[in-house]
Scaffold this motif. Sequence first.
Motif, PDB file in Angstrom:
ATOM      1  N   GLU A 162       0.690  -1.350  -0.043  1.00 27.72           N
ATOM      2  CA  GLU A 162      -0.010   0.143  -0.097  1.00 27.72           C
ATOM      3  C   GLU A 162       0.593   1.244  -0.026  1.00 27.72           C
ATOM      4  N   LEU A 163       2.068   1.303   0.422  1.00 27.92           N
ATOM      5  CA  LEU A 163       2.861   2.322   0.696  1.00 27.92           C
ATOM      6  C   LEU A 163       3.271   2.770  -0.792  1.00 27.92           C
ATOM      7  N   LEU A 164       3.288   2.002  -1.769  1.00 22.14           N
ATOM      8  CA  LEU A 164       3.667   2.467  -3.135  1.00 22.14           C
ATOM      9  C   LEU A 164       2.575   3.294  -3.781  1.00 22.14           C
ATOM     10  N   GLN A 165       1.439   3.031  -3.392  1.00 22.69           N
ATOM     11  CA  GLN A 165       0.217   3.453  -4.179  1.00 22.69           C
ATOM     12  C   GLN A 165      -0.973   4.273  -3.205  1.00 22.69           C
ATOM     13  N   ALA A 166      -0.644   4.566  -1.952  1.00 19.82           N
ATOM     14  CA  ALA A 166      -1.664   5.177  -1.196  1.00 19.82           C
ATOM     15  C   ALA A 166      -1.372   6.742  -1.203  1.00 19.82           C
ATOM     16  N   ASP A 167      -2.362   7.299  -0.525  1.00 23.55           N
ATOM     17  CA  ASP A 167      -2.322   8.920  -0.434  1.00 23.55           C
ATOM     18  C   ASP A 167      -1.060   9.120   0.446  1.00 23.55           C
ATOM     19  N   PRO A 168       0.181   9.769  -0.083  1.00 25.92           N
ATOM     20  CA  PRO A 168       1.303  10.130   0.840  1.00 25.92           C
ATOM     21  C   PRO A 168       0.921  11.111   2.021  1.00 25.92           C
ATOM     22  N   LEU A 169      -0.026  12.062   1.888  1.00 22.37           N
ATOM     23  CA  LEU A 169      -0.019  13.070   2.855  1.00 22.37           C
ATOM     24  C   LEU A 169      -0.286  12.542   4.372  1.00 22.37           C
ATOM     25  N   PRO A 170      -0.976  11.663   4.550  1.00 21.03           N
ATOM     26  CA  PRO A 170      -1.149  11.398   6.023  1.00 21.03           C
ATOM     27  C   PRO A 170       0.443  10.689   6.353  1.00 21.03           C
ATOM     28  N   LEU A 171       1.041  10.014   5.693  1.00 20.14           N
ATOM     29  CA  LEU A 171       2.305   9.575   5.822  1.00 20.14           C
ATOM     30  C   LEU A 171       3.356  10.805   5.933  1.00 20.14           C
ATOM     31  N   ALA A 172       3.359  11.677   5.134  1.00 19.22           N
ATOM     32  CA  ALA A 172       4.210  12.930   5.168  1.00 19.22           C
ATOM     33  C   ALA A 172       4.206  13.495   6.528  1.00 19.22           C
ATOM     34  N   LEU A 173       2.838  13.825   7.080  1.00 22.81           N
ATOM     35  CA  LEU A 173       2.755  14.398   8.400  1.00 22.81           C
ATOM     36  C   LEU A 173       3.066  13.426   9.589  1.00 22.81           C
ATOM     37  N   GLU A 174       3.075  12.128   9.509  1.00 18.46           N
ATOM     38  CA  GLU A 174       3.863  11.191  10.230  1.00 18.46           C
ATOM     39  C   GLU A 174       5.351  11.448  10.435  1.00 18.46           C
ATOM     40  N   LEU A 175       5.822  11.371   9.096  1.00 18.55           N
ATOM     41  CA  LEU A 175       7.345  11.510   9.079  1.00 18.55           C
ATOM     42  C   LEU A 175       7.842  12.829   9.677  1.00 18.55           C
ATOM     43  N   ALA A 176       6.968  13.923   9.453  1.00 18.98           N
ATOM     44  CA  ALA A 176       7.335  15.341  10.104  1.00 18.98           C
ATOM     45  C   ALA A 176       7.329  15.159  11.655  1.00 18.98           C
ATOM     46  N   GLN A 177       6.513  14.688  11.918  1.00 15.77           N
ATOM     47  CA  GLN A 177       6.242  14.386  13.552  1.00 15.77           C
ATOM     48  C   GLN A 177       7.369  13.673  13.985  1.00 15.77           C
ATOM     49  N   TRP A 178       7.920  12.812  13.486  1.00 11.63           N
ATOM     50  CA  TRP A 178       8.917  12.027  14.020  1.00 11.63           C
ATOM     51  C   TRP A 178      10.239  12.738  13.808  1.00 11.63           C
ATOM     52  N   GLY A 179      10.436  13.756  12.814  1.00 11.33           N
ATOM     53  CA  GLY A 179      11.805  14.546  12.761  1.00 11.33           C
ATOM     54  C   GLY A 179      12.352  14.135  11.406  1.00 11.33           C
ATOM     55  N   ALA A 180      11.522  13.248  10.404  1.00  7.46           N
ATOM     56  CA  ALA A 180      12.381  12.801   9.342  1.00  7.46           C
ATOM     57  C   ALA A 180      11.242  13.161   8.056  1.00  7.46           C
ATOM     58  N   PRO A 181      11.209  14.491   7.643  1.00  3.15           N
ATOM     59  CA  PRO A 181      10.282  14.879   6.796  1.00  3.15           C
ATOM     60  C   PRO A 181      10.177  13.997   5.234  1.00  3.15           C
ATOM     61  N   ASP A 182      11.675  13.943   4.794  1.00  2.00           N
ATOM     62  CA  ASP A 182      11.732  13.354   3.774  1.00  2.00           C
ATOM     63  C   ASP A 182      12.020  11.847   3.686  1.00  2.00           C
ATOM     64  N   GLY A 183      11.822  11.202   4.996  1.00  2.00           N
ATOM     65  CA  GLY A 183      12.115   9.969   5.079  1.00  2.00           C
ATOM     66  C   GLY A 183      13.240   9.126   4.355  1.00  2.00           C
ATOM     67  N   ASP A 184      13.930   9.814   3.915  1.00  2.00           N
ATOM     68  CA  ASP A 184      14.980   9.039   2.949  1.00  2.00           C
ATOM     69  C   ASP A 184      16.243   8.417   4.169  1.00  2.00           C
ATOM     70  N   ARG A 185      16.012   8.475   5.251  1.00  2.00           N
ATOM     71  CA  ARG A 185      17.152   8.089   6.309  1.00  2.00           C
ATOM     72  C   ARG A 185      16.481   6.974   7.006  1.00  2.00           C
ATOM     73  N   LEU A 186      15.280   6.753   6.766  1.00  2.00           N
ATOM     74  CA  LEU A 186      14.675   5.796   7.572  1.00  2.00           C
ATOM     75  C   LEU A 186      14.903   4.085   6.942  1.00  2.00           C
ATOM     76  N   PRO A 187      15.055   3.238   7.731  1.00  2.00           N
ATOM     77  CA  PRO A 187      15.395   1.776   7.064  1.00  2.00           C
ATOM     78  C   PRO A 187      14.057   1.190   6.712  1.00  2.00           C
ATOM     79  N   TRP A 188      13.454   1.515   5.356  1.00  2.00           N
ATOM     80  CA  TRP A 188      12.337   0.853   5.028  1.00  2.00           C
ATOM     81  C   TRP A 188      12.738  -0.290   4.415  1.00  2.00           C
ATOM     82  N   ILE A 189      11.454  -1.261   4.253  1.00  2.00           N
ATOM     83  CA  ILE A 189      11.792  -2.502   3.540  1.00  2.00           C
ATOM     84  C   ILE A 189      11.586  -2.143   2.152  1.00  2.00           C
ATOM     85  N   GLN A 190      10.666  -1.045   1.724  1.00  2.00           N
ATOM     86  CA  GLN A 190      10.655  -0.725   0.400  1.00  2.00           C
ATOM     87  C   GLN A 190      10.215   0.866   0.513  1.00  2.00           C
ATOM     88  N   PRO A 191      11.064   1.731   0.182  1.00  2.00           N
ATOM     89  CA  PRO A 191      10.892   3.153   0.410  1.00  2.00           C
ATOM     90  C   PRO A 191       9.718   3.681  -0.394  1.00  2.00           C
TER      91      PRO A 191
END
Length: 336
Positions: free
Chosen positions: A240-269
Amino acid sequence: GVGCVILDEFHERPVEAELSLALLRQARALVRPDLCLVLMSATLDLAPLADQLDQATVVSTSGRSHPVKVIHQVPRREESLQRQVLRGLEEHWLPERGRAETVLVFLPGAREIEAVQAAIGATAWGADLVCLPLHGQLPLAGQERAMAPAKDPRGKVVVATSIAESSLTIEGVRLVVDSGLSRGNRFDPGTGMNGLITFTASQASAEQRRGRAGRLAPGRCLRLWGAAGHQRRPLFDLPELLQADPLPLALELAQWGAPDGDRLPWIQPPPAGPLRQAAEQLRLLDAIDASGRITPHGRAMAKLGLHPRLAHMLLRAERCGWLELACALAVLLEER
């Protein structure tokens, strides 16, 4: 006080599970190396997943299962889905129906469920047969009725969405009728919104559905597609990560302190382009500043547990004295 986090049914790969795993892995690397993580699933593609997880141990068990015979029923030309289901029941259930057994029919959504219920009710054999719906919008009492054992010796038919694949257990299922279809949200970049689409279920999803007929005794699974076509189905559903609305994810990442998410250890970014567009939307909503840091308004939005657009609307409406109207609009937009 938490020693272990379990992510169950991980094969479904919802955005929340993918994000939770990425955040947990980063927290584990930075502050909690003792934290144990467990990913569980009945149909998980383990080898590539284990390769990406440091020091992962694979534990497998066959569990207690019973044989399930698979039967394929090829659709006839211009045959409707409800007619396919009726033909399957008439040819593969009624002639050899056991006492008080349950048939579980997998359909993509509530519209198809209503059509199949009406079609069964219009037949001579199904006019007074217990035929119950099962989907996520049903009240709890309705879901409990569908999951309970059949009381009528003639048995019952439960017509369900994919919610019955793994989330719920229905007692007494001896036959599964699988339409081979699923329905889910897909993000449309043109509108900036999610939309429901119907798509072909994967082989892994079909395997989950088949297993519902063999939990307590041997069973059968009737697939409403040809055996040759089964091999052309995707092995697994696209995350779902590859095809869902990215806006809720972007807000979660901003709250975590990683707004672009590029440094997180994703299974599939997540896709970088849509995530950048989502960050720009959050800036327009005053949820993040120019550097991508979350604002007080953004933190208030994140606390509401709503889509960021709806959360923004409620917070602005509260300041203007229109909160009751905004709540009504949020319910109408969010719930089907």
